[in-house]
Design an enzyme around this catalytic site. Structure first.
Site, mmCIF file in Angstrom:
data_model
loop_
_atom_site.group_PDB
_atom_site.id
_atom_site.type_symbol
_atom_site.label_atom_id
_atom_site.label_comp_id
_atom_site.label_asym_id
_atom_site.label_seq_id
_atom_site.Cartn_x
_atom_site.Cartn_y
_atom_site.Cartn_z
ATOM 1 N N ARG A 121 60.390 -47.081 -32.139
ATOM 2 C CA ARG A 121 59.969 -45.676 -31.942
ATOM 3 C C ARG A 121 60.902 -44.683 -32.626
ATOM 4 O O ARG A 121 61.005 -43.528 -32.236
ATOM 5 C CB ARG A 121 59.834 -45.337 -30.459
ATOM 6 C CG ARG A 121 58.808 -46.198 -29.756
ATOM 7 C CD ARG A 121 58.327 -45.588 -28.462
ATOM 8 N NE ARG A 121 57.230 -46.381 -27.930
ATOM 9 C CZ ARG A 121 57.382 -47.396 -27.102
ATOM 10 N NH1 ARG A 121 58.583 -47.734 -26.695
ATOM 11 N NH2 ARG A 121 56.342 -48.060 -26.682
ATOM 12 N N LYS A 143 58.616 -36.435 -45.879
ATOM 13 C CA LYS A 143 57.292 -37.061 -45.986
ATOM 14 C C LYS A 143 57.504 -38.566 -46.131
ATOM 15 O O LYS A 143 58.252 -39.010 -47.007
ATOM 16 C CB LYS A 143 56.536 -36.538 -47.208
ATOM 17 C CG LYS A 143 55.839 -35.222 -46.948
ATOM 18 C CD LYS A 143 54.885 -34.892 -48.077
ATOM 19 C CE LYS A 143 54.170 -33.582 -47.811
ATOM 20 N NZ LYS A 143 53.341 -33.158 -48.957
ATOM 21 N N GLU A 185 58.012 -32.459 -62.129
ATOM 22 C CA GLU A 185 58.245 -31.821 -60.819
ATOM 23 C C GLU A 185 59.273 -30.689 -60.959
ATOM 24 O O GLU A 185 59.176 -29.662 -60.286
ATOM 25 C CB GLU A 185 58.746 -32.842 -59.788
ATOM 26 C CG GLU A 185 57.790 -33.994 -59.502
ATOM 27 C CD GLU A 185 56.607 -33.629 -58.609
ATOM 28 O OE1 GLU A 185 56.555 -32.490 -58.097
ATOM 29 O OE2 GLU A 185 55.723 -34.495 -58.455
ATOM 30 N N LYS A 227 63.330 -26.653 -52.587
ATOM 31 C CA LYS A 227 62.571 -27.519 -51.663
ATOM 32 C C LYS A 227 63.058 -27.329 -50.230
ATOM 33 O O LYS A 227 62.261 -27.274 -49.295
ATOM 34 C CB LYS A 227 62.686 -28.982 -52.092
ATOM 35 C CG LYS A 227 61.932 -29.905 -51.143
ATOM 36 C CD LYS A 227 60.914 -30.771 -51.792
ATOM 37 C CE LYS A 227 60.039 -31.453 -50.746
ATOM 38 N NZ LYS A 227 59.450 -32.677 -51.205
ATOM 39 N N GLU A 237 53.692 -28.664 -43.592
ATOM 40 C CA GLU A 237 52.708 -28.302 -44.618
ATOM 41 C C GLU A 237 51.478 -27.586 -44.054
ATOM 42 O O GLU A 237 50.338 -27.896 -44.396
ATOM 43 C CB GLU A 237 52.280 -29.570 -45.379
ATOM 44 C CG GLU A 237 51.727 -29.279 -46.761
ATOM 45 C CD GLU A 237 51.451 -30.535 -47.574
ATOM 46 O OE1 GLU A 237 52.355 -30.923 -48.330
ATOM 47 O OE2 GLU A 237 50.371 -31.114 -47.443
ATOM 48 N N ARG A 241 54.425 -24.819 -47.605
ATOM 49 C CA ARG A 241 54.762 -26.092 -48.269
ATOM 50 C C ARG A 241 53.647 -26.567 -49.202
ATOM 51 O O ARG A 241 53.882 -27.343 -50.117
ATOM 52 C CB ARG A 241 55.090 -27.163 -47.213
ATOM 53 C CG ARG A 241 55.596 -28.446 -47.840
ATOM 54 C CD ARG A 241 56.275 -29.362 -46.843
ATOM 55 N NE ARG A 241 56.695 -30.588 -47.475
ATOM 56 C CZ ARG A 241 57.461 -31.504 -46.909
ATOM 57 N NH1 ARG A 241 57.883 -31.316 -45.678
ATOM 58 N NH2 ARG A 241 57.796 -32.594 -47.561
ATOM 59 N N ASN A 245 52.262 -28.637 -53.914
ATOM 60 C CA ASN A 245 51.184 -29.487 -54.434
ATOM 61 C C ASN A 245 50.558 -28.921 -55.706
ATOM 62 O O ASN A 245 49.510 -29.407 -56.160
ATOM 63 C CB ASN A 245 50.109 -29.677 -53.357
ATOM 64 C CG ASN A 245 50.650 -30.479 -52.196
ATOM 65 O OD1 ASN A 245 51.301 -31.493 -52.398
ATOM 66 N ND2 ASN A 245 50.407 -30.006 -50.986
ATOM 67 N N HIS A 248 49.015 -31.127 -58.256
ATOM 68 C CA HIS A 248 48.905 -32.460 -57.655
ATOM 69 C C HIS A 248 47.471 -32.837 -57.281
ATOM 70 O O HIS A 248 47.126 -34.013 -57.301
ATOM 71 C CB HIS A 248 49.792 -32.563 -56.410
ATOM 72 C CG HIS A 248 51.245 -32.748 -56.745
ATOM 73 N ND1 HIS A 248 51.965 -31.830 -57.482
ATOM 74 C CD2 HIS A 248 52.122 -33.743 -56.461
ATOM 75 C CE1 HIS A 248 53.215 -32.264 -57.617
ATOM 76 N NE2 HIS A 248 53.329 -33.418 -57.015
ATOM 77 N N HIS A 252 46.472 -36.084 -58.845
ATOM 78 C CA HIS A 252 46.175 -37.329 -58.122
ATOM 79 C C HIS A 252 44.843 -37.920 -58.583
ATOM 80 O O HIS A 252 44.698 -39.143 -58.669
ATOM 81 C CB HIS A 252 46.133 -37.087 -56.609
ATOM 82 C CG HIS A 252 47.497 -37.069 -55.983
ATOM 83 N ND1 HIS A 252 47.748 -36.510 -54.760
ATOM 84 C CD2 HIS A 252 48.688 -37.541 -56.421
ATOM 85 C CE1 HIS A 252 49.045 -36.635 -54.472
ATOM 86 N NE2 HIS A 252 49.630 -37.249 -55.470
ATOM 87 N N HIS A 264 52.935 -40.719 -62.277
ATOM 88 C CA HIS A 264 52.757 -39.541 -61.424
ATOM 89 C C HIS A 264 53.145 -38.247 -62.155
ATOM 90 O O HIS A 264 52.392 -37.268 -62.139
ATOM 91 C CB HIS A 264 53.596 -39.717 -60.156
ATOM 92 C CG HIS A 264 53.513 -38.563 -59.217
ATOM 93 N ND1 HIS A 264 52.393 -38.303 -58.450
ATOM 94 C CD2 HIS A 264 54.397 -37.567 -58.939
ATOM 95 C CE1 HIS A 264 52.604 -37.210 -57.733
ATOM 96 N NE2 HIS A 264 53.806 -36.747 -58.009
HETATM 97 N N1 GLY Z 1 56.099 -33.595 -52.599
HETATM 98 C C1 GLY Z 1 55.592 -32.482 -51.921
HETATM 99 C C2 GLY Z 1 56.185 -32.274 -50.576
HETATM 100 O O1 GLY Z 1 57.158 -32.910 -50.239
HETATM 101 O O2 GLY Z 1 55.695 -31.468 -49.828
#
Ligand code: GLY
Length: 357
Positions: A121, A143, A185, A227, A237, A241, A245, A248, A252, A264
């Site tokens: 957990r 993430k 990026e 970031k 997000e 946040r 993207n 992206h 994607h 990517h």
């Molecule tokens: N790679 C985008 C984020 O971490 O929100």
């Protein structure tokens, strides 16, 4: 040496960026008293490149350390790898005082973070990113997760590391395509958030591509600062946040339609230019600004057009199954100038067709 703090109350953590840090991981962790025993998780390639260096550093500092590996590649970012790693942890008798160490690129960070979040957990983990993409983006912000046959990153959670340790010199040992992957990026941050940084990337292109270590360290620190600010404002997000993207959503789709043969970073570069076309078509962005972004991506050697052989209708299908799509409408991050964007799902299908070319 540079240090950036991700401010998330009692889950705040530092990002430490220092030349040669890989050989000083042991001291750094001892100083921070992160845990009792450390289990490094790395793919087979990264384990071969950097594993021993990190193990030596930790053992020299008197820390207890084990190494677990899994086969490299996005294809292994799946639930089977999670099952195998969690079983290995249980067999090693890993408990809640122990700490996982993600040593590698984005795939390793995502897998290790997810294992840390669900094993017993939740146990602590730290990130030691070894690609530019992971250093400027995926290792920061919590993430974690894996792919399932139905889509990329569809299973996972937000789970923050205890610290992120970045050694910019490791990039010199990687193939040049890896640098390029991360540079997409890096350029993204300039377009979405910081026009001065965009201009810095224009001016310092030669030094960055030649991997001048002081400039690369400054670039990584700047991206991590942006970031960290974004994640501190919107960890899960819900709003701000989502600007990360940029490029992206379409990127994607390009990646998936190419069966992941397009890396990517390349897909994100193609996606940025495609959404800029949408922004110009909607009269949100001046054509000359879109051209500046296009030209910078080209100057860095990144691709900017959707390959003709990719199936457009398949790509549109991927847009709809993207996890960022809500209520059947994909959202787009559209620049309004360099350094500013807006987020909208109000994009007519004709504009998407036009952008895909
Ligand atoms: N790679 C985008 C984020 O971490 O929100």
């Amino acid at each position: 040496m540079k240090q950036v703090q991700v401010g998330l109350d009692d889950r705040s953590y530092p990002i430490i960026i220092r030349e040669g840090l890989l050989s000083e991981v042991g001291n750094e962790l001892k100083l921070r008293q992160v845990g009792k025993r450390y289990i490094i998780i790395a793919d087979d390639r990264v384990a071969g490149l950097f594993g021993q260096q990190v193990i030596d550093s930790m053992e020299q500092s008197g820390l207890s350390v084990e190494l677990l590996t899994f086969p490299h590649g996005e294809a292994n970012k799946n639930l089977q790898t999670i099952t195998e790693l969690t079983s290995s942890l249980a067999r090693l008798g890993v408990d809640r005082q122990d700490v996982l160490v993600a040593l590698g690129g984005g795939v390793t960070g995502d897998i290790t973070g997810f294992v840390a979040a669900i094993y017993m957990r939740g146990i602590a983990f730290i990130q030691i990113p070894t690609t530019l993409l992971a250093q400027v983006d995926s290792s920061v912000g919590g993430k974690t997760g894996v792919d399932i046959p139905e889509g990329k990153n569809l299973v996972g959670c937000f789970y923050q590391p205890k610290c992120v340790l970045i050694d910019p010199t490791v990039l010199q040992q990687l193939p040049s395509g890896e640098l390029l992957n991360g540079l997409a990026e890096v350029i993204k941050y300039g377009v979405i958030y910081d026009s001065d940084f965009f201009n810095f990337l224009v001016t310092n292109q030669k030094a960055i591509l030649e991997q001048d270590i002081a400039i690369i360290e400054a670039v990584i620190a700047h991206c991590c600062t942006i970031k960290a600010e974004v994640v501190a404002a919107d960890e899960r997000e819900a709003d701000l946040r989502r600007i990360l993207n940029y490029g992206h959503t379409l990127g994607h789709a390009v990646e998936a339609a190419s069966d992941f043969t397009i890396a990517h970073g390349s897909a994100v570069a193609i996606g940025m230019v495609a959404v800029n076309k949408i922004a110009v078509a909607k009269a949100l962005l001046g054509a000359e600004r879109a051209e500046k972004v296009h030209d910078l991506l080209v100057a860095y050697g990144l691709p900017v057009t959707v390959p003709a052989e990719l199936d457009r209708s398949q790509m549109k299908g991927f847009l709809l199954t993207d996890k960022k799509t809500v209520g059947g409408k994909p959202f787009f991050v559209l620049p309004t100038q360099i350094g500013k964007v807006l987020i909208t799902d109000d994009v007519e299908e004709d504009f998407i067709d036009e952008a895909l070319g």
